[in-house]
Design a protein around this motif. Sequence first.
Motif, PDB file in Angstrom:
ATOM      1  N   GLU A  63       1.678  50.880  31.539  1.00  0.00           N
ATOM      2  CA  GLU A  63       0.314  51.382  31.710  1.00  0.00           C
ATOM      3  C   GLU A  63      -0.266  51.040  33.078  1.00  0.00           C
ATOM      4  N   SER A  64       0.230  49.984  33.701  1.00  0.00           N
ATOM      5  CA  SER A  64      -0.291  49.596  35.011  1.00  0.00           C
ATOM      6  C   SER A  64       0.566  50.221  36.109  1.00  0.00           C
ATOM      7  N   ARG A  65       1.189  49.440  36.925  1.00  0.00           N
ATOM      8  CA  ARG A  65       1.994  49.945  38.043  1.00  0.00           C
ATOM      9  C   ARG A  65       3.438  50.200  37.652  1.00  0.00           C
ATOM     10  N   GLY A  66       3.794  49.929  36.450  1.00  0.00           N
ATOM     11  CA  GLY A  66       5.182  50.069  36.040  1.00  0.00           C
ATOM     12  C   GLY A  66       5.909  48.745  36.165  1.00  0.00           C
ATOM     13  N   VAL A  67       7.109  48.717  35.700  1.00  0.00           N
ATOM     14  CA  VAL A  67       7.900  47.491  35.704  1.00  0.00           C
ATOM     15  C   VAL A  67       8.323  47.183  37.138  1.00  0.00           C
ATOM     16  N   GLN A  68       7.971  45.984  37.623  1.00  0.00           N
ATOM     17  CA  GLN A  68       8.255  45.642  39.010  1.00  0.00           C
ATOM     18  C   GLN A  68       9.433  44.692  39.178  1.00  0.00           C
ATOM     19  N   ASP A  69       9.726  43.860  38.232  1.00  0.00           N
ATOM     20  CA  ASP A  69      10.721  42.813  38.398  1.00  0.00           C
ATOM     21  C   ASP A  69      11.948  43.095  37.541  1.00  0.00           C
ATOM     22  N   ALA A  70      13.057  43.401  38.212  1.00  0.00           N
ATOM     23  CA  ALA A  70      14.273  43.776  37.491  1.00  0.00           C
ATOM     24  C   ALA A  70      14.780  42.662  36.584  1.00  0.00           C
ATOM     25  N   GLU A  71      14.573  41.402  36.976  1.00  0.00           N
ATOM     26  CA  GLU A  71      15.105  40.305  36.151  1.00  0.00           C
ATOM     27  C   GLU A  71      14.400  40.202  34.806  1.00  0.00           C
ATOM     28  N   GLN A  72      13.255  40.864  34.657  1.00  0.00           N
ATOM     29  CA  GLN A  72      12.566  40.841  33.376  1.00  0.00           C
ATOM     30  C   GLN A  72      13.018  41.973  32.455  1.00  0.00           C
ATOM     31  N   ASN A  73      13.886  42.827  32.930  1.00  0.00           N
ATOM     32  CA  ASN A  73      14.318  43.996  32.171  1.00  0.00           C
ATOM     33  C   ASN A  73      15.780  43.857  31.788  1.00  0.00           C
ATOM     34  N   PHE A  74      16.042  43.295  30.639  1.00  0.00           N
ATOM     35  CA  PHE A  74      17.421  43.123  30.226  1.00  0.00           C
ATOM     36  C   PHE A  74      17.923  44.420  29.606  1.00  0.00           C
ATOM     37  N   PRO A  75      19.227  44.708  29.761  1.00  0.00           N
ATOM     38  CA  PRO A  75      19.786  45.982  29.296  1.00  0.00           C
ATOM     39  C   PRO A  75      19.484  46.241  27.819  1.00  0.00           C
ATOM     40  N   SER A  76      19.009  47.420  27.539  1.00  0.00           N
ATOM     41  CA  SER A  76      18.720  47.888  26.178  1.00  0.00           C
ATOM     42  C   SER A  76      17.634  47.092  25.475  1.00  0.00           C
ATOM     43  N   GLY A  77      16.845  46.320  26.222  1.00  0.00           N
ATOM     44  CA  GLY A  77      15.790  45.517  25.605  1.00  0.00           C
ATOM     45  C   GLY A  77      14.774  46.352  24.852  1.00  0.00           C
TER      46      GLY A  77
END
Length: 97
Positions: A63-77
Motif C-alpha cells: 500500500e505504501s512504496r512497495g517492498v523495498q528490502d529483498a532480505e525481508q522477502n523470502f521465496p514463496s512467503g
Amino acid sequence: MIWDGMRANRLPEQPPRSGPRRDSGVTGRSGGGTQAAYLGAMGRPDQAAAPENYITTFRRLIESRGVQDAEQNFPSGIASGIDLPDLLAAPLLGRLS
C-alpha cells in the motif's frame, strides 16, 4: 543471512564459561531487526531474540512504496501465507525450520 547470524553467535573466540550455559541473544533495528526476527524464528531455540524495530506487513508495504528490502522477502512467503509478523510469533508457536 540467517546461517551467518547463527554461526556468528557460535564464534570460538567467546570466552569459556563455567556452570550453566549463559548465551546472550540477538537484537537489532531496521536490517538488524530483520535478522533478529529471522534468528528468533529459525535460529537456536535456546537463544533470545528481540527485534527492536522493523516489523510491518506485506499489505502495508504494498500500500505504501512497495517492498523495498529483498532480505525481508523470502521465496514463496506470501504464497505460503507467511507474513512478516508471523516471524515474531514463531518462537512461541514452534519453529519455522
